[in-house]
Design an enzyme around this catalytic site. Structure first.
Site, PDB file in Angstrom:
ATOM      1  N   LYS A   1       0.847  -1.201   0.000  1.00 45.06           N
ATOM      2  CA  LYS A   1       0.000   0.000   0.000  1.00 45.06           C
ATOM      3  C   LYS A   1       0.882   1.251   0.000  1.00 45.06           C
ATOM      4  O   LYS A   1       1.908   1.280   0.688  1.00 45.06           O
ATOM      5  CB  LYS A   1      -0.903  -0.026   1.235  1.00 45.06           C
ATOM      6  CG  LYS A   1      -1.997   1.032   1.254  1.00 45.06           C
ATOM      7  CD  LYS A   1      -2.941   0.819   2.445  1.00 45.06           C
ATOM      8  CE  LYS A   1      -4.042   1.851   2.513  1.00 45.06           C
ATOM      9  NZ  LYS A   1      -4.964   1.617   3.641  1.00 45.06           N
TER      10      LYS A   1
ATOM     11  N   SER B   1      -9.906   1.316   2.567  1.00 42.31           N
ATOM     12  CA  SER B   1      -9.090   2.155   1.730  1.00 42.31           C
ATOM     13  C   SER B   1      -7.961   1.412   1.018  1.00 42.31           C
ATOM     14  O   SER B   1      -7.376   1.947   0.080  1.00 42.31           O
ATOM     15  CB  SER B   1      -8.478   3.285   2.566  1.00 42.31           C
ATOM     16  OG  SER B   1      -7.584   2.748   3.524  1.00 42.31           O
TER      17      SER B   1
ATOM     18  N   SER C   1     -10.061  -0.982   6.722  1.00 43.31           N
ATOM     19  CA  SER C   1      -9.480  -0.839   5.381  1.00 43.31           C
ATOM     20  C   SER C   1      -8.767  -2.058   4.818  1.00 43.31           C
ATOM     21  O   SER C   1      -8.411  -2.057   3.648  1.00 43.31           O
ATOM     22  CB  SER C   1      -8.528   0.342   5.348  1.00 43.31           C
ATOM     23  OG  SER C   1      -9.289   1.512   5.272  1.00 43.31           O
TER      24      SER C   1
END
Ligand code: GLN
Length: 436
Positions: A51, A126, A150
């Site tokens: 990420k 997310s 997330s």
């Protein structure tokens, strides 16, 4: 398969379907040296996407924001250092909601990510790109961060496994935080084994993160093959009533019945009377901590001034966080939220005296079409079932549980803090049933 060949296959797949073809838009930057890398250790042969809020030396930690668009990491986060030491290969950085603020993957400055498991729909967020990268076959496993859901939320929508470790199990040194008192880094994978393996590599005490606990890390990937003899599965009416799509409840109930029937496990009703306050409790905490964390993005040291270039959701949080922090509001929102956080935590502690794990849906509704207009409240409600685990510091994961109208549905398994082994064993036991 020979590792070089495998990396090449992943890179070809990214070339074919990341920007072009299905245009999944899961990967923001490719590690140009990936093909040259190889290493020995627990993760040798594993190809990993990361990420874009986790520092990987020489790669862009943009947080999918214009603010840090060109920011290159000068060091490796502790989790990355550990991955490299165990021979894992970083293939690239993934797309995400801007500064991890979102539940749909649509707030990225670099455009939305598509869901490889249901192409017209959001992949969840997310950690949208990390989930989509695994689901699309761009890598073996990936890393995300989970503040209120997330990791688990996009795992659920993308039909893969996502694990939020207990608070303090994994170092956040080198993570650009959303909300320091809630964030954890965790793995995405297609199998429980791979998720367990990546977790055992990244977990453990780190002097650079004072919130990490000094606990002995079990070899989760080996432990998962043991099926616990007796498990009491906690189920709660409080989740059931909050679930917006009753078909999701039904799928989860059926899964629990199968577990009980196959393994002779039992069900136990538990009360979690404050979970309906989870979303309202989470946001004041998140806004205030995010506001404070973003003060360093004033345009002097890193990139651009955040307020001048960020998207509307990030701005909402900065302005909201600044309001709540102002002296006259003290005690009204933030402290009240801390009190309810404590109540939710105690509720879970009490429940875990009566059961080993708690199962509920990961997300209370199905994902929406990319681009459809939904209110902030609707967006926030995606996390109603995942936030409680962050507020109470326990561990939780999402595992594929079936489909409704061809849309994947995830099942959430929660366990007490540092009971990852038990949680993963239950997940593996469930995976075995679905392999049949
Ligand atoms: N969707 C939640 C939020 O917008 C959770 C985000 C996260 O876990 N990083 O804050």
């Amino acid at each position: 398969m020979e590792i070089k060949k495998k990396i090449k296959q992943f890179l070809d797949e990214i070339e074919k379907n990341n920007k072009k073809g299905k245009a999944i838009n899961a990967i923001l930057e490719i590690n140009k040296n990936a093909e040259k890398e190889s290493g020995k250790g627990k993760l040798s042969g594993k190809v990993i996407a990361v990420k874009s809020n986790i520092n990987v030396r020489g790669m862009k930690t943009s947080c999918a924001s214009r603010t840090l668009e060109n920011y290159k990491a000068g060091y490796d986060a502790t989790v990355i250092k550990k991955i490299k030491e165990e021979g894992g290969i970083i293939i690239g950085m993934t797309n995400m909601d801007e500064f991890a603020s979102g539940s749909s993957g649509e707030t990225s400055y670099f455009g939305p990510t598509k869901n490889p498991a249901a192409i017209a729909l959001i992949p969840g967020g997310s950690s949208s790109g990390s989930a989509a990268a695994v689901a699309a076959g761009f890598c073996d496993v990936s890393l995300g961060s989970d503040t209120g859901g997330s990791i688990r939320n996009p795992a659920s929508h993308c039909d893969i496994i996502g694990v939020k470790p207990s608070y303090g199990l994994v170092s956040r040194y080198g993570l650009i935080d959303l909300s320091m008192s809630l964030d954890q880094i965790g793995p995405f994978a297609k199998t429980v084994h791979d998720a367990a393996l990546l977790l055992e590599v990244i977990a453990g005490h780190d002097e650079k993160d004072s919130t990490t606990f000094n606990v002995k890390i079990p070899e989760y990937s080996k432990q998962i093959e043991k099926i616990p003899k007796s498990i009491k599965i906690g189920i709660s009416k409080d989740f059931e009533e909050l679930c917006q799509d009753k078909r999701i409840n039904k799928l989860i109930e059926e899964a629990i019945e199968r577990l009980c029937k196959e393994y002779g496990w039992q069900k136990k009703s538990v009360s979690l009377k404050y979970v309906d306050l989870a979303v309202q409790t989470y946001y004041p905490l998140c806004y205030v901590e995010f506001f404070s964390a973003t003060r360093k993005f004033d345009g002097r040291r890193f990139g651009k001034k955040i307020e001048e270039v960020c998207g509307p959701e990030v701005l909402r949080r900065i302005l909201g966080g600044s309001e709540i922090s102002r002296a006259e509001f003290h005690g009204l929102y933030y402290r009240r939220a801390l009190k309810v956080k404590e109540l939710i935590k105690r509720d879970f502690e009490k429940a875990f005296k009566e059961c080993d794990i708690i199962i509920c849906p990961t997300v209370p509704k199905l994902p929406h079409k990319i681009g459809s207009k939904i209110s902030a409240e609707e967006m926030y409600s995606y996390d109603a079932f995942t936030i409680p685990a962050n507020l109470s510091g326990i561990c939780a994961l999402s595992i594929p549980c079936g489909k409704i109208d061809d849309v994947p549905v995830g099942m959430q398994i929660m366990a007490s803090a540092f009971q990852e082994t038990k949680m993963l064993q239950v997940a593996r036991a469930f995976e075995k049933l679905t392999e049949k």
